[in-house]
Design an enzyme around this catalytic site. Structure first.
Site, PDB file in Angstrom:
ATOM      1  N   THR A 126       0.826  -1.209   0.000  1.00 59.59           N
ATOM      2  CA  THR A 126       0.000   0.000   0.000  1.00 59.59           C
ATOM      3  C   THR A 126       0.863   1.262   0.000  1.00 59.59           C
ATOM      4  O   THR A 126       1.966   1.267   0.551  1.00 59.59           O
ATOM      5  CB  THR A 126      -0.907   0.003   1.253  1.00 59.59           C
ATOM      6  N   ASP A 127       0.313   2.335  -0.557  1.00 62.32           N
ATOM      7  CA  ASP A 127       1.022   3.626  -0.501  1.00 62.32           C
ATOM      8  C   ASP A 127       1.105   4.169   0.926  1.00 62.32           C
ATOM      9  O   ASP A 127       1.896   5.066   1.207  1.00 62.32           O
ATOM     10  CB  ASP A 127       0.366   4.656  -1.432  1.00 62.32           C
ATOM     11  N   GLU A 128       0.285   3.611   1.833  1.00 68.25           N
ATOM     12  CA  GLU A 128       0.271   4.132   3.201  1.00 68.25           C
ATOM     13  C   GLU A 128       1.602   3.912   3.917  1.00 68.25           C
ATOM     14  O   GLU A 128       1.871   4.549   4.932  1.00 68.25           O
ATOM     15  CB  GLU A 128      -0.880   3.514   3.999  1.00 68.25           C
ATOM     16  N   TYR A 150      -1.644  -0.403  11.004  1.00 66.78           N
ATOM     17  CA  TYR A 150      -1.832  -1.113   9.721  1.00 66.78           C
ATOM     18  C   TYR A 150      -0.661  -0.849   8.787  1.00 66.78           C
ATOM     19  O   TYR A 150      -0.015  -1.791   8.294  1.00 66.78           O
ATOM     20  CB  TYR A 150      -3.149  -0.674   9.067  1.00 66.78           C
ATOM     21  N   LYS A 154       2.332  -3.312   7.275  1.00 66.87           N
ATOM     22  CA  LYS A 154       2.563  -3.517   5.836  1.00 66.87           C
ATOM     23  C   LYS A 154       4.010  -3.161   5.473  1.00 66.87           C
ATOM     24  O   LYS A 154       4.643  -3.835   4.658  1.00 66.87           O
ATOM     25  CB  LYS A 154       1.585  -2.682   5.002  1.00 66.87           C
TER      26      LYS A 154
END
Ligand code: NAD
Length: 329
Positions: A126-128, A150, A154
Site C-alpha cells: 500500500t502507498d500508506e 496497519y 505492511k
C-alpha cells in the site's frame, strides 16, 4: 501454470482471481488457481462464485499456519499475496492481528515459497507505508514513514519480502497501490460504507474537516498493474500503482451524494478525526508506466457510476455483511 493467491476471497484478491480465471490476463490463459484464505470477517466465499467451477481450488486456512502453507506451496509457479488485515480503523482499536497476519504471515509464505522453489512472489502492499505527503508525489525511493499500526505492519512485510530477494535471491516483486474502489468491497471502507448508507437514507460520517486527500484507483486497474508487475517486473523492485485521481474526502462525499440523489445537509455528519489521520497520499506511477506500460483505464466518473449502480443492484450481497460488521465492531 498454477498460481497460489492468498486472500483471494477478499475485495481485491477475488477481483484478481475472477479476472484471471475468466481469461482476462492472456499470458496466464489456462492457469489454475489455489486460493488460500482464512475467511476472516472481510473474506467471503460468495466473491468467488462466478468462477467456482473453472480452475479454482479453495483452501480455507491461515497464512500463519506454516504446516499448511508448507504442504500447499509445492507445485505452484507463482504466489500473489493479498491476504492481510486491511482496515486502518481496526488497527487503531487493536494492532495484534495486523502484526500477526501481515508480518508473520508474510514470513511464513516467503519461507514456504523459497523451500518449494516457487518462481515468482508478488507482494501486494500500500502507498500508506510512505506516510503522508503535503506536496508532490511519492516515488518508490521515498523513505518508509508509516503512521498507523496497519501501515507499519505492511511496511514490515514489504521489507521482509525485499530482504528475501536480497538474501536468498528470490524473485520477489512488491507493488504499492493507492485507495481502491469497485464492486465486492467490504462495506466498512469509505466508498461502500457511504454508498450503502446513502442508499438506505442514513447519514455518513465524515472525519475531521473532510480535507484529507486520497488518490482513487479502480480495482480493475490495480489488478492489471499487479499482473504486469508479476509478469514483467524486475525482481527486488517496488512498483507504485495509482489511479491518478486525487480528491478530498469532502469532494468524494459530494460525488457520492450526487450519484445517490442525496443532499449534504440531511446526509453528512462530521465526526471526530481518525487518530493519526494521514493528510494526503499521492503516488508517482512513472516507474510502472515507463517500464511496464501501465496506464489506468477506468476514469473515476465511469468507475464510481458503475460502483454505485452495483451496490444499488446487489443489496443481497452487502446487507448481511453490514450486519456482521456491526456485530463485530
Ligand atoms: P480485504 O480485507 O477485502 O481482504 C483480505 C482477505 O485476506 C480476506 O479474504 C481475508 O479473509 C483474508 N485474510 C486475512 N487474514 C488472513 C490470514 N491470516 N490467512 C489467510 N487469509 C487471510 O482486503 P483488500 O482490500 O482486498 O486488500 C488486499 C490487499 O491489498 C491487502 O494486502 C491490502 O493491504 C492491500 N491494499 C488494499 C487497498 C484498498 O484500498 N483496499 C489499498 C492498498 C493496499
Amino acid at each position: 501454470m498454477r498460481i497460489l493467491v492468498t486472500g483471494g476471497a477478499g475485495f481485491i484478491g477475488s477481483h484478481y482471481v475472477r479476472t484471471l480465471l475468466s481469461g482476462g490476463y492472456p499470458a496466464f490463459a489456462g492457469a489454475t488457481v489455489t486460493v488460500l484464505d482464512k475467511l476472516t470477517y472481510s473474506g467471503n466465499r460468495a466473491n468467488l462464485a462466478p468462477v467456482e467451477d473453472g480452475g479454482l481450488t479453495f483452501v480455507e486456512g491461515d497464512i500463519c499456519d506454516a504446516t499448511l502453507v508448507g504442504e500447499l506451496m509445492p507445485g505452484h509457479d507463482a504466489v500473489v499475496h493479498f491476504a492481510a488485515e486491511s482496515h486502518v480503523d481496526r488497527s487503531i482499536l487493536g494492532a495484534g492481528p495486523f502484526v500477526t497476519t501481515n508480518v508473520l504471515g508474510t514470513q511464513v509464505l516467503l519461507d514456504a515459497a523459497r523451500a518449494a522453489g516457487v518462481g515468482r512472489f508478488l507482494h501486494v502492499s500500500t502507498d500508506e507505508v510512505y506516510g503522508s505527503i503535503d506536496d508532490g508525489s511519492w516515488t518508490e525511493e521515498w523513505p518508509l514513514q508509516p503512521n498507523s499500526p496497519y501501515s507499519a505492519s505492511k511496511a514490515g512485510s514489504d521489507l521482509l519480502a525485499l530482504a528475501y530477494h536480497r538474501t536468498h535471491g528470490m524473485e520477489v516483486v512488491v507493488t504499492r497501490c493507492s485507495n481502491n474502489y469497485g464492486h465486492y468491497q467490504f462495506p466498512e471502507k469509505v466508498i461502500p460504507l457511504f454508498v450503502t448508507n446513502l442508499i438506505d437514507g442514513a447519514t455518513v460520517p465524515l472525519y475531521g474537516d473532510g480535507g484529507n486527500v486520497r488518490d482513487w484507483l479502480h480495482v480493475s486497474d490495480h489488478c492489471a498493474g499487479i499482473q504486469l508487475a508479476l509478469e514483467k517486473g524486475r525482481p527486488g523492485e517496488v512498483y507504485n500503482i495509482g489511479g491518478g485521481r486525487e480528491l478530498t474526502n469532502r469532494e468524494l462525499t459530494e460525488t457520492l451524494l450526487a450519484a445517490t440523489g442525496r443532499e449534504w445537509e440531511s446526509a453528512v455528519r462530521y465526526v471526530e478525526d481518525r487518530k493519526g489521520h494521514d493528510r494526503r497520499y499521492s503516488l508517482s506511477i512513472d516507474k510502472i508506466s515507463n517500464e511496464l506500460g501501465y496506464t489506468p483505464q477506468i476514469t473515476f466518473e465511469r468507475g464510481i457510476a458503475e460502483t454505485v449502480a452495483w451496490y444499488q443492484d446487489n443489496r443481497a450481497w452487502w446487507e448481511p455483511l453490514k450486519a456482521r460488521a456491526a456485530l463485530n465492531s
